[in-house]
Design a protein around this motif. Sequence first.
Motif, short mmCIF file in Angstrom:
data_model
loop_
_atom_site.label_atom_id
_atom_site.label_comp_id
_atom_site.label_asym_id
_atom_site.label_seq_id
_atom_site.Cartn_x
_atom_site.Cartn_y
_atom_site.Cartn_z
N GLY A 1 65.24 -19.84 79.49
CA GLY A 1 64.41 -19.84 78.28
C GLY A 1 64.67 -21.07 77.43
O GLY A 1 63.75 -21.66 76.85
N ARG A 2 65.95 -21.47 77.35
CA ARG A 2 66.29 -22.66 76.59
C ARG A 2 65.57 -23.89 77.16
O ARG A 2 65.06 -24.75 76.43
CB ARG A 2 67.81 -22.87 76.61
N ASP A 3 65.51 -23.95 78.49
CA ASP A 3 64.83 -25.09 79.12
C ASP A 3 63.33 -25.09 78.82
O ASP A 3 62.71 -26.16 78.74
CB ASP A 3 65.09 -25.09 80.62
N LEU A 4 62.76 -23.89 78.67
CA LEU A 4 61.34 -23.82 78.29
C LEU A 4 61.16 -24.27 76.83
O LEU A 4 60.17 -24.91 76.48
CB LEU A 4 60.82 -22.40 78.47
N TYR A 5 62.13 -23.91 76.00
CA TYR A 5 62.13 -24.34 74.58
C TYR A 5 62.15 -25.87 74.53
O TYR A 5 61.43 -26.49 73.75
CB TYR A 5 63.38 -23.75 73.93
N VAL A 6 62.95 -26.47 75.42
CA VAL A 6 63.01 -27.93 75.50
C VAL A 6 61.68 -28.48 76.02
O VAL A 6 61.12 -29.42 75.46
CB VAL A 6 64.18 -28.35 76.43
N ARG A 7 61.17 -27.87 77.09
CA ARG A 7 59.93 -28.38 77.71
C ARG A 7 58.77 -28.38 76.72
O ARG A 7 57.99 -29.33 76.66
CB ARG A 7 59.56 -27.50 78.91
N GLU A 8 58.67 -27.31 75.94
CA GLU A 8 57.54 -27.21 75.02
C GLU A 8 57.76 -28.04 73.75
O GLU A 8 56.86 -28.13 72.92
CB GLU A 8 57.28 -25.74 74.67
N GLY A 9 58.95 -28.59 73.56
CA GLY A 9 59.20 -29.45 72.40
C GLY A 9 59.31 -28.68 71.10
O GLY A 9 58.92 -29.18 70.03
N CYS A 10 59.86 -27.46 71.15
CA CYS A 10 59.97 -26.63 69.93
C CYS A 10 60.80 -27.34 68.86
O CYS A 10 60.60 -27.14 67.66
CB CYS A 10 60.60 -25.28 70.28
N TYR A 11 61.74 -28.20 69.33
CA TYR A 11 62.61 -28.93 68.40
C TYR A 11 61.83 -29.88 67.50
O TYR A 11 62.37 -30.36 66.51
CB TYR A 11 63.68 -29.72 69.19
N THR A 12 60.60 -30.20 67.85
CA THR A 12 59.84 -31.12 67.00
C THR A 12 59.45 -30.48 65.67
O THR A 12 59.10 -31.18 64.73
CB THR A 12 58.56 -31.63 67.71
N CYS A 13 59.48 -29.15 65.60
CA CYS A 13 59.10 -28.45 64.36
C CYS A 13 60.17 -27.50 63.84
O CYS A 13 60.07 -27.04 62.70
CB CYS A 13 57.83 -27.64 64.59
N HIS A 14 61.12 -27.13 64.69
CA HIS A 14 62.12 -26.14 64.27
C HIS A 14 63.53 -26.70 64.40
O HIS A 14 63.88 -27.24 65.45
CB HIS A 14 62.03 -24.87 65.14
N SER A 15 64.32 -26.52 63.35
CA SER A 15 65.74 -26.89 63.44
C SER A 15 66.53 -25.68 63.92
O SER A 15 66.03 -24.55 63.96
CB SER A 15 66.24 -27.32 62.07
N GLN A 16 67.76 -25.94 64.33
CA GLN A 16 68.73 -24.87 64.61
C GLN A 16 70.03 -25.27 63.93
O GLN A 16 71.04 -25.50 64.58
CB GLN A 16 68.93 -24.69 66.11
N MET A 17 69.98 -25.39 62.64
CA MET A 17 71.15 -25.84 61.89
C MET A 17 71.02 -25.38 60.44
O MET A 17 70.23 -25.93 59.67
CB MET A 17 71.24 -27.38 61.96
N ILE A 18 71.77 -24.36 60.11
CA ILE A 18 71.70 -23.83 58.74
C ILE A 18 72.76 -24.52 57.91
O ILE A 18 73.96 -24.45 58.21
CB ILE A 18 71.90 -22.29 58.74
N ARG A 19 72.31 -25.19 56.87
CA ARG A 19 73.24 -25.98 56.05
C ARG A 19 73.91 -25.11 54.99
O ARG A 19 73.39 -24.03 54.66
CB ARG A 19 72.47 -27.14 55.40
N PRO A 20 75.03 -25.54 54.46
CA PRO A 20 75.80 -24.70 53.53
C PRO A 20 75.22 -24.66 52.12
O PRO A 20 75.88 -25.07 51.16
CB PRO A 20 77.20 -25.34 53.57
N PHE A 21 74.00 -24.20 52.00
CA PHE A 21 73.36 -24.04 50.70
C PHE A 21 72.96 -22.57 50.55
O PHE A 21 72.53 -21.94 51.53
CB PHE A 21 72.09 -24.90 50.57
N VAL A 22 73.06 -22.09 49.33
CA VAL A 22 72.74 -20.67 49.09
C VAL A 22 71.31 -20.36 49.54
O VAL A 22 71.05 -19.35 50.20
CB VAL A 22 72.92 -20.34 47.59
#
Lengths: 788, 59
Positions: free
Chosen positions: A602-623
């Motif tokens: 599934g991760r490889d499909l996430y890569v193939r479809e380019g989901c990273y172009t619109c979605h981050s996976q990094m929650i920053r330390p802000f309330v």
Amino acid sequence: MQQQRIIYDDTTVRRFIMASVLFGIVGMAVGALVASQLAWWQANLGIPYTTYSRLRPLHTNAVIFAFVGNMMFAGIYYSSQRLLKTRMASDVLSKIHFWGWQLIIVAAAVTLPLGITTSKEYAELEWPIDLAIAVIWVVFAINFFWTLKKRNEKNLYVAIWFYIATIVTVAVLHIVNSLALPFSPLKSYSVYAGVQDALVQWWYGHNAVAFFLTTPILGIMYYFLPKAAERPVYSYRLSIIHFWALVFIYIWAGPHHLLYTALPDWAQSLGMIFSVMLWAPSWGGMLNGLLTLKGAWHKLREDPVLKFLIAGVTFYGMATFEGPLLSIKSVSALGHYTDWIVGHVHSGALGWNGFMAAGMFYWLVPRLYGTKLHSTKAADAHFWLATVGILLYAVSMWISGITQGLMWRATNADGTLLYPNFVETLLAIRPMYIVRFTGGSMYLVGFIMMAWNLWKTARAGQPVNGEATVVVETPAPAPVPAATPAPGWVQVVTGRPLIFAIAILTVTMFLGWARPVRALVLMGAIIALGEFAWIVTRREREAGRPSWFGLIEGRPLAFTVLTLVAILIGGVAELLPTIMLKQAVPAHGEAQQPYSPLELQGRDLYVREGCYTCHSQMIRPFVAETQRYGDVSRAEEFIYDHPFQWGSKRTGPDLHRLGGKYPNLWHYTHMLDPRATSPGSNMPPYPWLAKNQLNTKDAPKKLTLMQKLGVPYTNADIDTAEARQKSQAEGITADLATQGVHLKWDSELVALIAYLQRLGRGPQDVPVQQQPGGPPTASAVDSQGGTR
Amino acid sequence: MYKQFYEGMSLTELPLFALWLFIAVFLGVCVWVFGARRSQDFDALAQMPLSERGEQGHE
């Protein structure tokens, strides 16, 4: 002394210009299309190859490597031959370089819409194309350095320095960032994971901007601006400072793309400090360019070439002011992941690169065809259309980005989010997306006008190759020297400035271990050494001996080595501690377990479809972020992510803690019709995922390769991979079936749902129990599967 | 104080060393550019793009 007639190779220059204009139109047209898709989701057309997330990498690659790349090569080939007073060393290598580069571009244009991607931004091309890039770059380097070797000009003009820095640094960046283990002819996995992958990627990503989009164009500025203005560069001294400061500082600035992420804090601060330091050399260079026109500003009224070049340099100043500003942590907290960054990038790409290209083309093409520019009025119209287009683009993205940043962090008096629904922010900025599309389209129309103007100019003339006569010293029989001078490299290594610099540096290092009294003594020693160095240098100059830098400047090899050292210092000092960090990562429970076979697919499909172009996976330390998305992301949670998927933009929400937030049915519905679950969303639908069949046989092979990369899969994991994959998939399909949705267990959508349900938590399948006397069966697996 | 500073940030020794190196090289280049060479040398170098005026076919 004898005279030598030189006919320059301008055919290659003409070819690169034509390719640049052609691919510029293609790359910008794709840019206009993806801009329209953000405003009107229907423009995705519901087919994979025209979907935003696959086309956005095509747009960035086409504009960077096809448009600017070809433009850069045209400028380098033209100016280097003239500055070195020689024809390019090898016509064959020039041809291989040109055609090889175009083949690479075509390969990118085919593979990216097909979803063949590494997901590393501006380095998305898969390993066979990466290898081809390395080979063609080496061909270019050989041709360039060979030309340097056979030059008829002793001194190297500053533009040549910038070209050397470009060639050396791009090679280092490309090789280090592209290191990957091939899985198949069109798929590979980065050798780096998580934090390391992020740091290496953004070290590359930022320096692709620095050494592909900036340094060669600065070289072009230092050559073509004086030519067009018919006056020398304002300050040659300043250009030297500009070069060395820029080359050294730029390489450090990559971590500013990762502020407030899981990257170690010291690396973030280092990236920020060096980014802020970039203000000085960047503005020094900009002022040097602008002031070249000092006393001749009236030429701007008449000459479209100067209009483009001067406006381009001005945009360089604006972009290099905004970049360090955005690198300050508190500003980045607001601006990162927003459209502000997109506006910043396009100020540079459209304003700096695009205008410098247009200025150079308008100056070059009439000369390359022995005629006048077809229409100065059309060039003027192009200038104003493009300028208004850029302003519309940049201003709309500033408004959009700051709106996003403020809405994401806005809270009520009780501390809860004021805009808890992410789509609210999207609806607020939609008018700006339409303005951006308008501005970008205006720029594209202006560019097409330029293509027409250049075409008419070329048709009106004939290809002309420049010719020049140079005076060459004939080798005379060397008189027997009284004493053999030391070889050049010995003179360089034993040069007094180098000796003094090392001595001062050594003493300086001891400051770190000195008590206050000793520190004062050491500082006195440093000042004394500096003073002594100054006296010695003055005496040597008065004696008429060549300066140490003069030795370097006249020796391309020594100069190249020095440049390489300058960029490697930053690269090694920044990357090495983080790469060594792996052992220092604290254990943190289930989050560190590798993906299950189905989740990995599934991760490889996430890569193939380019989901990273619109979605981050990094929650920053802000309330506001923890309230919206969940706990802050930690470095150890990504140690098995080959490649990392942190993303750099939030057109949609962060997904790091998406796992378990919604039921499987929500994901199924969302992927087929995003507006059914999120009214107002601009996400494209992905209906083909439900129809496409997963290559289930790949699962054990992928686990084997991950094992080689250091992911702790056991041999038993590999042996049971296919069975585990099936059992987890059946768990999901069974869950969907209870709600009236029937999906094949081996459809791609099931694997993607498994991955999304995994994000931010442990694997969601249960290891298959080995049945005595038979293979593992799905019945041995927890039927809850991914829904837990 | 310096010792404590370094001890508490072992991973930063390499970047700090590089920072010192940068400052030393940068100052060295500044000294060389603005002090140790005659301005006519630079004037000659700055003229290089303009020196091929009269190139046949292109000017």
